[in-house]
Design an enzyme around this catalytic site. Structure first.
Site: not given
Length: 163
Positions: A55, A57, A85, A88
């Site tokens: 992801h 992040e 999410c 993260c």
């Protein structure tokens, strides 16, 4: 507080989200800032990287940790276009990021405000301050347009298969 500095860094995260979109990934971008300088950049790459943890992040946090030679990122701010999410948010806490700024809410998977307010839990060993809604319309518009195009492409594909 929507300072010019915050806007500048969120616009950089939006540019990185465009990189994700260009690669066929969900357009999410992130930057880590330390002492007014970007030290980490990332955009979504789980599909192209065959990595469910890739992801925006996570990639930005890894980049910053490498550049700063520290797995802890105190005094850093993470700017991300979409609400993080659970994975993260956990990484944000474990990396000791001081502040999180995100653009649009993520009603299905976001855990900062949308589902469970993860960062407000009393049992966390680090508290992250956060701000939501910076350039929210631009951030959510990018995601919405991406999925609208994706749905249209799937309809065309299905229509072509039926012919």
């Amino acid at each position: 507080m929507n300072t010019e500095t915050d806007l500048l860094f969120m616009r950089e995260a939006l540019q990185l989200a465009s990189c994700a979109e260009a690669e066929g990934e969900v357009p999410v971008g992130a930057v880590v800032v330390h002492e007014g300088e970007i030290v980490g950049r990332g955009w979504n790459k789980p599909i192209s990287g065959c990595d469910p943890t890739a992801h925006a992040e996570i990639i930005a946090l890894r980049d910053a940790a490498t550049r700063l030679s520290n797995y802890r990122l105190p005094d850093c701010t993470l700017y991300v276009t979409i609400e993080p999410c659970a994975m993260c948010a956990g990484a944000i806490v474990h990396s000791r990021v001081a502040r999180l700024v995100f653009g649009a809410p993520e009603p299905k998977a976001g855990v900062v405000l949308s589902n469970g307010q993860f960062l407000d839990r009393d049992n966390l060993n680090h508290k992250v301050s956060y701000q939501a809604g910076l350039l929210a319309d631009e951030c959510s518009g990018m995601i919405s347009a991406f999925f609208k195009k994706r749905r249209a492409a799937k309809r065309r594909e299905k229509s072509n298969q039926e012919k």
